[in-house]
Design an enzyme around this catalytic site. Structure first.
Site, mmCIF file in Angstrom:
data_model
loop_
_atom_site.group_PDB
_atom_site.id
_atom_site.type_symbol
_atom_site.label_atom_id
_atom_site.label_comp_id
_atom_site.label_asym_id
_atom_site.label_seq_id
_atom_site.Cartn_x
_atom_site.Cartn_y
_atom_site.Cartn_z
ATOM 1 N N LYS A 112 0.901 -1.220 -0.048
ATOM 2 C CA LYS A 112 -0.091 0.101 -0.105
ATOM 3 C C LYS A 112 0.791 1.452 -0.021
ATOM 4 O O LYS A 112 0.291 2.317 -0.286
ATOM 5 C CB LYS A 112 -0.922 0.007 1.149
ATOM 6 C CG LYS A 112 -1.872 -1.010 1.038
ATOM 7 C CD LYS A 112 -3.081 -0.876 2.074
ATOM 8 C CE LYS A 112 -4.246 -1.772 1.897
ATOM 9 N NZ LYS A 112 -5.489 -1.595 3.014
ATOM 10 N N LYS A 199 -8.001 -10.103 -8.272
ATOM 11 C CA LYS A 199 -9.389 -10.160 -7.304
ATOM 12 C C LYS A 199 -10.288 -9.031 -7.454
ATOM 13 O O LYS A 199 -10.104 -7.955 -7.917
ATOM 14 C CB LYS A 199 -8.570 -10.229 -5.834
ATOM 15 C CG LYS A 199 -8.108 -9.133 -5.205
ATOM 16 C CD LYS A 199 -7.885 -9.511 -3.602
ATOM 17 C CE LYS A 199 -7.857 -8.163 -2.920
ATOM 18 N NZ LYS A 199 -7.792 -8.492 -1.403
ATOM 19 N N LYS A 202 -12.517 -3.067 -4.676
ATOM 20 C CA LYS A 202 -13.064 -1.608 -4.677
ATOM 21 C C LYS A 202 -11.911 -0.847 -5.410
ATOM 22 O O LYS A 202 -12.254 -0.056 -6.142
ATOM 23 C CB LYS A 202 -13.728 -1.050 -3.558
ATOM 24 C CG LYS A 202 -14.900 -1.245 -3.446
ATOM 25 C CD LYS A 202 -15.627 -0.877 -2.165
ATOM 26 C CE LYS A 202 -14.587 -1.603 -1.124
ATOM 27 N NZ LYS A 202 -15.410 -1.750 0.308
HETATM 28 P P1 AMP Z 1 -11.604 -5.215 2.193
HETATM 29 O O1 AMP Z 1 -12.473 -4.558 2.261
HETATM 30 O O2 AMP Z 1 -10.507 -5.577 0.996
HETATM 31 O O3 AMP Z 1 -10.229 -5.292 3.452
HETATM 32 O O4 AMP Z 1 -11.992 -6.734 2.563
HETATM 33 C C1 AMP Z 1 -12.650 -7.043 3.567
HETATM 34 C C2 AMP Z 1 -12.892 -8.782 3.872
HETATM 35 O O5 AMP Z 1 -13.244 -9.261 2.429
HETATM 36 C C3 AMP Z 1 -11.388 -9.395 4.108
HETATM 37 O O6 AMP Z 1 -11.570 -10.321 5.268
HETATM 38 C C4 AMP Z 1 -11.058 -9.876 2.773
HETATM 39 O O7 AMP Z 1 -10.295 -11.119 2.920
HETATM 40 C C5 AMP Z 1 -12.374 -10.383 2.153
HETATM 41 N N1 AMP Z 1 -12.020 -10.013 0.629
HETATM 42 C C6 AMP Z 1 -12.029 -8.933 0.008
HETATM 43 N N2 AMP Z 1 -11.902 -9.069 -1.374
HETATM 44 C C7 AMP Z 1 -12.063 -10.287 -1.471
HETATM 45 C C8 AMP Z 1 -11.973 -11.178 -2.722
HETATM 46 N N3 AMP Z 1 -11.990 -10.908 -4.070
HETATM 47 N N4 AMP Z 1 -12.368 -12.610 -2.630
HETATM 48 C C9 AMP Z 1 -12.286 -13.210 -1.329
HETATM 49 N N5 AMP Z 1 -12.212 -12.440 -0.185
HETATM 50 C C10 AMP Z 1 -12.089 -11.230 -0.084
#
Ligand code: AMP
Length: 337
Positions: A112, A199, A202
């Protein structure tokens, strides 16, 4: 009766909930509620570590709370991090037990903070971003969590939490903190339908995620235009796009349709449009159910907010107890209240 193990997990209020978040984290949280004592946090202090909009933060925090309840998270298990300021105080104490060198080696920090990366920091790298895993350690240890359901990408942060706990225990000469363990559960890795080599997320832009609470027509359109042939599959190998669509079908628990369509794929008769329709129907059904619940919650906004303030106050009692103990053990003063 044996005391249930304590599970702790948190999510940042950074905007829409997409199907990667839902299938990869939230759905698992819903299931864990059956077996464990769960505490789930919407961590707004964490959401300040990258450039953010103060106007939107509170709005996003409440929206995520409402969305989590709509997906099946019990409100009594939910808290909002900034309603429990003890997290930030414990984070400070833990800063003095965390190794600066170890923090700079965290993969997420390196990702990041590198300009030009997917989650570009906009050129400004806050000390908060470096300190993020220490706050995470405070989130976990303040509730004496036994298990933390995290993905492989978070294992390094959990290791740091254990290191901090261990160092604290050594310093104060007491095995005060239990060392939290990772609760590995098989969760799908959901890919972007617009570019299945990355993946679903957002940060890559609107076309790279499907909003769980989004418009039905848009969900269908995104699945209909999902990339199926990425040109990366050597003969006989399933392309990443098709794999992702099957993965979504499985994650949505449409196992009969999955088996049937997989059979067709294997004997070469699968029509991609049939697979896409099945996936779109699955996602839309889930989305419609959640949206209906969300609508109900929206008609009682005040009540729901009061419920979450009350559950946060209740969960806070545990955090206050830990902080009192920690201050006592580390030679700090405790305010009497
Ligand atoms: P984030 O908003 O990216 O911090 O994600 C919040 C949660 O969603 C975390 O536990 C991530 O591991 C899960 N997550 C985010 N994107 C994905 C994805 N594309 N596939 C599976 N899990 C995801």
């Amino acid at each position: 009766m044996e005391k249930k193990k304590q599970v702790l997990s948190c999510i940042q209020p950074t905007g829409d909930m997409h199907f990667g978040n839902y299938f990869g984290a939230v759905k698992n949280w819903v299931d864990l509620q059956q077996k464990y004592d769960c505490i789930y946090g919407v961590v707004d202090y964490h959401a300040m570590t990258m450039p953010y909009s103060p106007k939107k933060l509170r709005e996003n925090t409440w929206a995520l709370i409402f969305n989590l309840i709509a997906t099946g998270i019990k409100p009594e298990f939910l808290f909002i991090q900034s309603l429990i300021p003890e997290h930030a105080e414990l984070c400070w104490i833990f800063n003095c037990f965390a190794s600066y060198g170890q923090l700079t080696r965290m993969t997420q920090f390196k990702d990041k903070s590198t300009h030009g990366n997917e989650q570009d920091s906009g050129g400004f790298i806050s000390a908060g971003l470096l300190d993020y895993p220490v706050l995470q350690a405070a989130d976990i240890l303040i509730y004496q969590a036994d298990y933390v359901p995290v993905g492989k990408d978070q294992e390094q942060h959990l290791e740091l939490s254990r290191n901090i706990a261990q160092r604290f225990n050594n310093q104060v000469g007491k095995e005060y903190f239990v060392l939290p363990e990772t609760l590995f559960t098989e969760v799908p890795k959901v890919k972007s339908t617009a570019d299945p080599s990355r993946k679903m997320s957002k940060s890559a832009g609107e076309k790279h995620y499907i909003n769980v609470f989004g418009d039905e027509a848009r969900i269908r359109k995104q699945i209909r235009s999902a990339v199926t042939d990425t040109g990366d599959s050597t003969s006989g190998e399933m392309s990443a796009g098709i794999q992702n669509l099957f993965e979504l079908l499985k994650a949505g628990e449409q196992l009969d349709a999955y088996d049937q369509l997989m059979k067709e794929y294997e004997n070469g008769t699968l029509k991609y449009v049939a697979l896409k329709d099945a996936v779109a129907d699955t996602l839309v059904n889930i989305s419609n159910e959640f949206k209906a619940r969300r609508k109900e919650l929206d008609s009682n906004k005040k009540e729901v907010k009061n419920q979450i303030k009350a559950s946060s106050a209740n969960i806070r009692k545990k955090a206050q107890q830990t902080l009192r103990d920690v201050k006592e053990l580390s030679g700090l003063m405790n305010v009497k209240f």
